[in-house]
Enzyme design. Structure first.
Site, mmCIF file in Angstrom:
data_model
loop_
_atom_site.group_PDB
_atom_site.id
_atom_site.type_symbol
_atom_site.label_atom_id
_atom_site.label_comp_id
_atom_site.label_asym_id
_atom_site.label_seq_id
_atom_site.Cartn_x
_atom_site.Cartn_y
_atom_site.Cartn_z
ATOM 1 C CG ASP A 8 -1.939 -1.081 0.954
ATOM 2 O OD1 ASP A 8 -1.994 -1.882 0.120
ATOM 3 O OD2 ASP A 8 -2.844 -1.119 2.146
ATOM 4 C CG ASP A 48 -6.617 -0.123 0.971
ATOM 5 O OD1 ASP A 48 -6.906 -1.111 1.279
ATOM 6 O OD2 ASP A 48 -6.888 0.915 1.615
ATOM 7 C CG HIS A 50 -11.337 0.981 0.003
ATOM 8 N ND1 HIS A 50 -11.292 -0.115 0.522
ATOM 9 C CD2 HIS A 50 -10.291 1.696 0.626
ATOM 10 C CE1 HIS A 50 -10.473 -0.634 1.441
ATOM 11 N NE2 HIS A 50 -9.786 0.737 1.888
ATOM 12 C CG HIS A 54 -14.894 -0.248 1.574
ATOM 13 N ND1 HIS A 54 -14.608 -0.062 2.723
ATOM 14 C CD2 HIS A 54 -14.970 -1.354 0.997
ATOM 15 C CE1 HIS A 54 -13.932 -1.487 2.746
ATOM 16 N NE2 HIS A 54 -14.153 -2.181 1.872
ATOM 17 C CG HIS A 83 -8.362 5.111 2.615
ATOM 18 N ND1 HIS A 83 -9.530 4.956 3.696
ATOM 19 C CD2 HIS A 83 -7.845 3.926 2.268
ATOM 20 C CE1 HIS A 83 -9.347 3.626 3.874
ATOM 21 N NE2 HIS A 83 -8.748 3.010 3.050
ATOM 22 C CE LYS A 108 -4.006 -4.316 1.167
ATOM 23 N NZ LYS A 108 -4.734 -3.183 1.852
ATOM 24 C CB CYS A 153 -2.069 -2.685 5.075
ATOM 25 S SG CYS A 153 -3.734 -2.285 5.150
HETATM 26 C C1 VGL Z 1 -4.708 0.726 5.699
HETATM 27 C C2 VGL Z 1 -6.346 1.669 6.886
HETATM 28 C C3 VGL Z 1 -7.321 1.424 5.920
HETATM 29 C C4 VGL Z 1 -3.419 0.579 5.439
HETATM 30 C C5 VGL Z 1 -5.717 0.640 4.597
HETATM 31 O O1 VGL Z 1 -2.762 0.352 3.987
HETATM 32 O O2 VGL Z 1 -2.646 0.397 6.446
HETATM 33 N N1 VGL Z 1 -5.092 1.257 6.777
HETATM 34 N N2 VGL Z 1 -7.133 1.050 4.772
HETATM 35 ZN ZN ZN Z 2 -8.311 0.998 3.342
#
Ligand code: VGL
Ligand code: ZN
Length: 201
Positions: A8, A48, A50, A54, A83, A108, A153
């Protein structure tokens, strides 16, 4: 075989982004250097990704506050700012990230009803992204994790990696956390309890 999973590294997790990780940008040169070290047989990344509706977004729960914890599909869920929305700048990899050697990107967080911190499974462990089978198919036995955020993550990706039977190494200087205190007190202890090694470069 050794694999590096770059977790990520996306604009929204960098300073100025929608869910910024403090000093998150500092890991980019470290990860670029790791990629170019020729130490890894395989490099993959997670992203990530979404949909705007979401259910991990506080904006989709009127009456609930940002960072509040709720139950989502029977799993505890922190309500995040919007995000990494599919197709937006925030979801893109920053230009400064070297992506030449990334063979495959595992996206994901597409299912609106469940979040997915780990690159392997959703938070309810119901759906598999195929990452474990992909790594096994490439004869990977050692998995190194790096990226953002260290306490979400990257942490959950490391836990699932170990659970899938990979020797797992968490590269501490190639991560930054949303909550550094939590990382130092809870996350590192949990990693060590699960026989995950913590290393620096
Ligand atoms: C993440 C919170 C929500 C991460 C992703 O990449 O750590 N944290 N979505
Ligand atoms: Zn996320």
């Amino acid at each position: 075989m050794k694999a590096l999973i770059i977790v990520d590294i996306q604009n929204d997790f960098l300073p100025g982004g929608a869910l910024p990780v403090n000093k998150g940008d500092e890991v980019i040169p470290v990860i670029n250097k790791l990629q170019n070290s020729n130490y890894f047989d395989l490099i993959v990344a997670t992203q990530d990704w979404h949909p705007q509706n979401h259910k991990s977004f506080a904006s989709n729960h009127p009456g609930h506050k940002l960072f509040e914890k709720i139950l989502l599909s029977d799993v505890e869920q922190i309500l995040w700012p919007d995000h990494c929305v599919q197709g937006t700048f925030g979801a893109e990899f920053p230009k400064s990230l070297d992506t030449k050697k990334i063979e495959t990107i595992f996206r994901k967080g597409m299912d609106v009803n469940i979040d997915s911190y780990s690159g392997f499974f959703d938070n309810g462990k119901k759906k598999d992204t195929g990452l474990a089978a992909y790594l096994k198919g490439r004869n990977v036995d050692e998995v190194f994790v790096a990226g953002l955020a260290g306490d979400f993550c990257v942490f959950y990706t490391a836990l699932d990696s170990a659970e899938c039977g990979f020797k797992t190494i968490f590269i501490e200087n190639a991560t930054r956390s949303i909550d550094e205190n939590n990382f130092q007190s809870v996350v590192k202890k949990t990693l060590l309890e699960k026989n995950i090694l913590i290393t620096t470069e």
